[in-house]
Each structure stands twice: as C-alpha cells, then as structure tokens.
Design a protein around this motif. Structure first.
Motif, mmCIF file in Angstrom:
data_model
loop_
_atom_site.group_PDB
_atom_site.id
_atom_site.type_symbol
_atom_site.label_atom_id
_atom_site.label_comp_id
_atom_site.label_asym_id
_atom_site.label_seq_id
_atom_site.Cartn_x
_atom_site.Cartn_y
_atom_site.Cartn_z
ATOM 1 N N SER A 36 0.841 -1.190 0.000
ATOM 2 C CA SER A 36 0.000 0.000 0.000
ATOM 3 C C SER A 36 0.879 1.244 0.000
ATOM 4 C CB SER A 36 -0.912 0.016 1.227
ATOM 5 O OG SER A 36 -1.810 -1.085 1.194
ATOM 6 N N HIS A 37 0.486 2.246 -0.785
ATOM 7 C CA HIS A 37 1.235 3.502 -0.851
ATOM 8 C C HIS A 37 0.268 4.596 -1.283
ATOM 9 C CE1 HIS A 37 4.568 6.238 -1.290
ATOM 10 N NE2 HIS A 37 5.428 5.288 -0.964
ATOM 11 N N HIS A 38 0.188 5.662 -0.487
ATOM 12 C CA HIS A 38 -0.837 6.672 -0.724
ATOM 13 C C HIS A 38 -0.267 8.074 -0.950
ATOM 14 C CE1 HIS A 38 -3.121 3.298 0.589
ATOM 15 N NE2 HIS A 38 -2.765 3.441 1.854
ATOM 16 N N GLY A 39 1.010 8.173 -1.234
ATOM 17 C CA GLY A 39 1.613 9.489 -1.464
ATOM 18 C C GLY A 39 2.651 9.427 -2.561
ATOM 19 N N ASN A 40 3.504 10.449 -2.632
ATOM 20 C CA ASN A 40 4.609 10.424 -3.587
ATOM 21 C C ASN A 40 5.533 9.256 -3.264
ATOM 22 O OD1 ASN A 40 3.525 12.724 -4.703
ATOM 23 N ND2 ASN A 40 4.902 14.124 -3.627
ATOM 24 N N MET A 41 6.152 8.714 -4.279
ATOM 25 C CA MET A 41 6.903 7.476 -4.130
ATOM 26 C C MET A 41 8.373 7.687 -4.488
ATOM 27 S SD MET A 41 5.752 3.854 -5.875
ATOM 28 C CE MET A 41 4.040 4.243 -5.540
ATOM 29 N N LYS A 42 9.261 7.189 -3.635
ATOM 30 C CA LYS A 42 10.698 7.239 -3.916
ATOM 31 C C LYS A 42 11.117 5.893 -4.503
ATOM 32 C CE LYS A 42 15.204 8.042 -1.708
ATOM 33 N NZ LYS A 42 15.832 6.737 -2.051
ATOM 34 N N LEU A 43 11.524 5.895 -5.754
ATOM 35 C CA LEU A 43 11.957 4.674 -6.434
ATOM 36 C C LEU A 43 13.420 4.814 -6.832
ATOM 37 C CD1 LEU A 43 10.067 2.576 -9.065
ATOM 38 C CD2 LEU A 43 12.426 3.247 -9.508
ATOM 39 N N ASP A 44 14.235 3.887 -6.387
ATOM 40 C CA ASP A 44 15.646 3.848 -6.777
ATOM 41 C C ASP A 44 15.847 2.692 -7.749
ATOM 42 O OD1 ASP A 44 16.554 6.009 -5.232
ATOM 43 O OD2 ASP A 44 16.677 4.743 -3.445
ATOM 44 N N LEU A 45 16.337 3.024 -8.930
ATOM 45 C CA LEU A 45 16.571 2.014 -9.967
ATOM 46 C C LEU A 45 18.068 1.784 -10.084
ATOM 47 C CD1 LEU A 45 15.420 0.230 -12.238
ATOM 48 C CD2 LEU A 45 15.670 2.194 -13.774
ATOM 49 N N ARG A 46 18.513 0.597 -9.704
ATOM 50 C CA ARG A 46 19.929 0.245 -9.850
ATOM 51 C C ARG A 46 20.148 -0.298 -11.257
ATOM 52 N NH1 ARG A 46 23.573 -4.114 -6.337
ATOM 53 N NH2 ARG A 46 25.608 -3.474 -7.199
ATOM 54 N N VAL A 47 21.078 0.307 -11.982
ATOM 55 C CA VAL A 47 21.390 -0.075 -13.357
ATOM 56 C C VAL A 47 22.822 -0.592 -13.388
ATOM 57 C CG1 VAL A 47 21.577 0.702 -15.748
ATOM 58 C CG2 VAL A 47 19.809 1.674 -14.263
ATOM 59 N N GLN A 48 22.980 -1.816 -13.880
ATOM 60 C CA GLN A 48 24.307 -2.434 -13.990
ATOM 61 C C GLN A 48 24.531 -2.940 -15.417
ATOM 62 O OE1 GLN A 48 23.123 -4.998 -10.468
ATOM 63 N NE2 GLN A 48 25.350 -4.908 -10.161
ATOM 64 N N ALA A 49 25.765 -2.857 -15.870
ATOM 65 C CA ALA A 49 26.103 -3.368 -17.205
ATOM 66 C C ALA A 49 27.609 -3.583 -17.277
ATOM 67 C CB ALA A 49 25.662 -2.382 -18.286
ATOM 68 N N PRO A 50 28.041 -4.542 -18.107
ATOM 69 C CA PRO A 50 29.479 -4.736 -18.306
ATOM 70 C C PRO A 50 30.064 -3.600 -19.145
ATOM 71 C CG PRO A 50 28.241 -6.171 -19.766
ATOM 72 C CD PRO A 50 27.237 -5.492 -18.897
ATOM 73 N N SER A 51 31.372 -3.599 -19.267
ATOM 74 C CA SER A 51 32.061 -2.465 -19.900
ATOM 75 C C SER A 51 31.705 -2.290 -21.373
ATOM 76 C CB SER A 51 33.578 -2.633 -19.752
ATOM 77 O OG SER A 51 34.001 -3.853 -20.363
ATOM 78 N N TRP A 52 31.235 -3.348 -22.035
ATOM 79 C CA TRP A 52 30.958 -3.248 -23.470
ATOM 80 C C TRP A 52 29.507 -2.850 -23.775
ATOM 81 C CZ3 TRP A 52 32.196 -7.793 -20.949
ATOM 82 C CH2 TRP A 52 31.170 -8.742 -20.822
ATOM 83 N N VAL A 53 28.720 -2.582 -22.726
ATOM 84 C CA VAL A 53 27.324 -2.181 -22.902
ATOM 85 C C VAL A 53 27.132 -0.774 -22.321
ATOM 86 C CG1 VAL A 53 24.938 -2.687 -22.267
ATOM 87 C CG2 VAL A 53 26.472 -4.553 -22.889
#
Length: 381
Positions: free
Chosen positions: A209-226
């Motif tokens: 349940s969530h009834h207000g503004n939302m804090k979303l952290d998106l972790r992005v990972q990739a190898p050196s060639w991407v």
C-alpha cells in the motif's frame, strides 16, 4: 542452466560431473515443449521419463499436462515468432491495447519471454506492450529473458533472466529459483541488469500500500561493453517518468542508482521499469538489433487504501458497476478514467453488448483517439 531441447528431456548432470564442471553451474532438466501453437519452456522435469504431450492444441490442457509431469514453471517462448502475425499472440488475436483474445482460451502459463536474443523485435518495447496489455487485463505473468542458440553463430547467454538467491552457482536451490519465477522476483536482461526498490524495501513481485509520492531507486548495472542510456518507469503501461542514465568512463562497467520521485497514484497500479542502451557491434557480443535492454517485473501498488491490489480490469468493473445501467453515465465514467482503465471499460462494455448496442457503442469509441489501437485489434463481429 536449464536444458530446453525440443520435446526432449536432457540431463546435463552426468556430463557436467565427468568434465569437472560441477563448481561452475547448477543444471536443471527441462523441455521446450514444442507445439503447433507455441513453444513452452518447462522445468524442472524428471530425466529419462516420458515427455509431456505436445500434440494438444488447447493451451489449458497442454499446460495442465506439462505440470502433471512435474514442471513447476511453464514459460511461453517467443510469442511473436516466426513473425508478428504467425506467432502465438498473432494467431490467437491478442488485443495489444486491452489484453483480450479473439480465441485460444485462458493463459495458464507462469511466464512470458519478453526478450529472446535470437529473435529480437526491431522495436524494443513491442513485446513489452503485449505484456503490459495482459497485466492490465489482470494476468499476473512474469517476464523472462533468454538466449536461443541453435548454432555457433548465436551467442549463448546474451538474453538472460536473473534470479535472486545464492551467489555460488553450484549451490542454487532449484525449488527456490522456481518460486522466484512464479512470484515475479526475476529481472530481464539483454546486456543490462535493472533492479527497482521503492522506499528502500519493496521490489519486483511485492504488493504493498502507498498513498503518497513514491521514492523509487533504480539500480542499473552493465558490463564495460554495454552502454545504458535511458530509464523509464511505467504504471499500468503508461509512461510515468523517464531519465537519462549517467554515462561512465569508456571501458568501465556501469553500476549506479537512477533515483525517481514518482507522483501519487490515482488508482491501484503495477509498476515496471525498463532500461534501454546502445547496440553492441563488437563481434564477441554483437546484438542482432540496435539496442540493449533490461526490465524489472511488476510491483503491485494498492493506492486506494483497501489493502488489496486491483488490476485495471477489476477497477474498470467497479467503475462500470458504480455508473449503473445509464449509457450516458457509463460513458462519462469512461471519459473521466485514465487510459489503461478506460480501455478495460470499453472492452467490458463491448463484450456485454448485443449487435445493435455495439453499433452505438462503437461510434462513441471511434470518436475518442485513445481507443484507436483497441479498435484495430477488436473482433469485428
């Protein structure tokens, strides 16, 4: 590593042991149950036993038969192969706006192949939109990624599904991994890994349940060639936010957090994050289309305070019931609804109309540009 030969159960274990490779991966006996109407990766299955029947055209009976042989997870593979029209979704008339099907029955499989590195669509979001429509229709289907390497020219492991669990590849608990597939705790990868966390706690597969503004952290990972370039947040299939992914020094890997502050949701919604990146041209890891990709599986948010998540289809049902039988009141409710809900409302209204009522309804639907795609795929009769 799940064995997925066509209509055959292969056991890697004795060969893995003979080659001294037990420390490097956990192998699982599986089967790509290959039928006229689609291919279904299914696992785990017992080695040396009869394969599931693959000449069954009814999808429900087919999947029931696969489960009866012991499979915990059943995945619909490449739903738009060999092409958009002749793939399973094309054959059974999937409405890409509402998730309705012209034929083919219920979908009882657990997961859907969102990315197959051997059969990529030119548009990286094409099958995402199919999946989004099914989620809006109320189907809880996990997205997965895979490679499909029939020849040495197809890179093994380019498309992947990442599953939370043991860091030691020789100690993976297969039952727990299957449970993660079913619960939607996996992440889809074509060179990029994406993991979303809301308020430091909730992630893919969670309902909260969530009834207000939302804090979303998106972790992005990739190898050196991407090179990841852009991150998107979708709520019920509608774009909620997007950001550029900060670039890193050439030749180094990416591992960073892209933070989002999301507005308060108007109604219950599922949330999915997608990350796109540049194509890879290096022949050691060349992509067949001009992108790399990652997607999370849905988080299900109760925004209306009733302590349960309602799909757009269920919300549409409730709004129509509240509007009663008056045609004008029902249409006013459609016009006031967000796109994802409104599409489900017109789908339900159309489904419950006779031929005369449908003529009047279709005239109204055609007057609203939001429903152009819905009408394009809706049955004509």
């Amino acid at each position: 590593a799940i064995a997925t030969d066509h209509n055959h159960q292969t056991d890697f274990n004795p060969y893995q042991a003979k080659l001294g490779l037990n420390d490097h991966f956990t192998s699982v006996v599986g089967n790509e149950v290959t039928t006229k109407n689609g291919h279904f990766n299914s696992f785990p299955l017992p080695a040396g036993k009869d394969v599931p029947k693959y000449d069954v055209e009814d999808w429900v009976k087919l999947v029931d038969g696969i489960r009866a042989k012991g499979a915990k997870v059943v995945i619909l593979n490449h739903p738009r192969w060999p092409d958009i029209a002749r793939g399973p979704f094309g054959r059974f008339g999937l409405n890409r706006a509402s998730g309705d099907r012209a034929s083919g029955g219920r979908f009882t499989f657990d997961a859907l192949e969102l990315i197959n590195s051997g059969t990529l669509q030119p548009d990286p979001l094409f099958i995402c939109r199919d999946w989004f429509a099914l989620l809006n229709h109320g189907e809880k289907i996990t997205a997965v990624g895979s490679s499909d390497s029939h020849t040495v020219g197809k890179i093994v492991g380019q498309g992947r599904t990442y599953v939370p669990g043991h860091d030691d590849p020789a100690q993976i608990n297969v039952d727990q991994a299957c449970d993660a597939f079913i619960a939607g705790r996996t992440t889809v990868s074509l060179g990029i890994i994406a993991n979303a966390v809301v308020d430091g706690r909730m992630t893919s597969g969670d309902q909260f349940s969530h009834h207000g503004n939302m804090k979303l952290d998106l972790r992005v990972q990739a190898p050196s060639w991407v090179n990841p370039t852009k991150a998107f947040v979708f709520a019920n299939g509608e774009p909620l936010a997007e950001k550029m992914v900060p670039s890193v020094k050439r030749g180094t890997r990416t591992d960073l957090i892209v933070p989002f502050r999301l507005p308060k949701l108007k109604q219950d919604a599922w949330i999915v994050c997608v990350v796109l990146g540049s194509a890879v041209t290096n022949p050691a890891w060349a992509t067949t289309e001009k992108y790399t990709f990652a997607a999370t599986n849905p988080m299900y948010v109760d925004a209306d305070g009733d302590n349960r998540y309602s799909s757009p289809r269920e919300t549409a049902e409730a709004l129509l019931a509240a509007a009663g039988s008056d045609k004008d009141r029902r249409w006013a409710a459609v016009e006031a609804a967000d796109d994802s809900i409104a599409i489900q409302m017109v789908s339900l209204m159309r489904l419950r109309s006779n031929s005369e009522q449908r003529k009047t309804l279709d005239a109204r639907i055609k007057s609203d540009k939001r429903f152009d795609e819905f009408l394009r795929y809706a049955p004509k009769k």
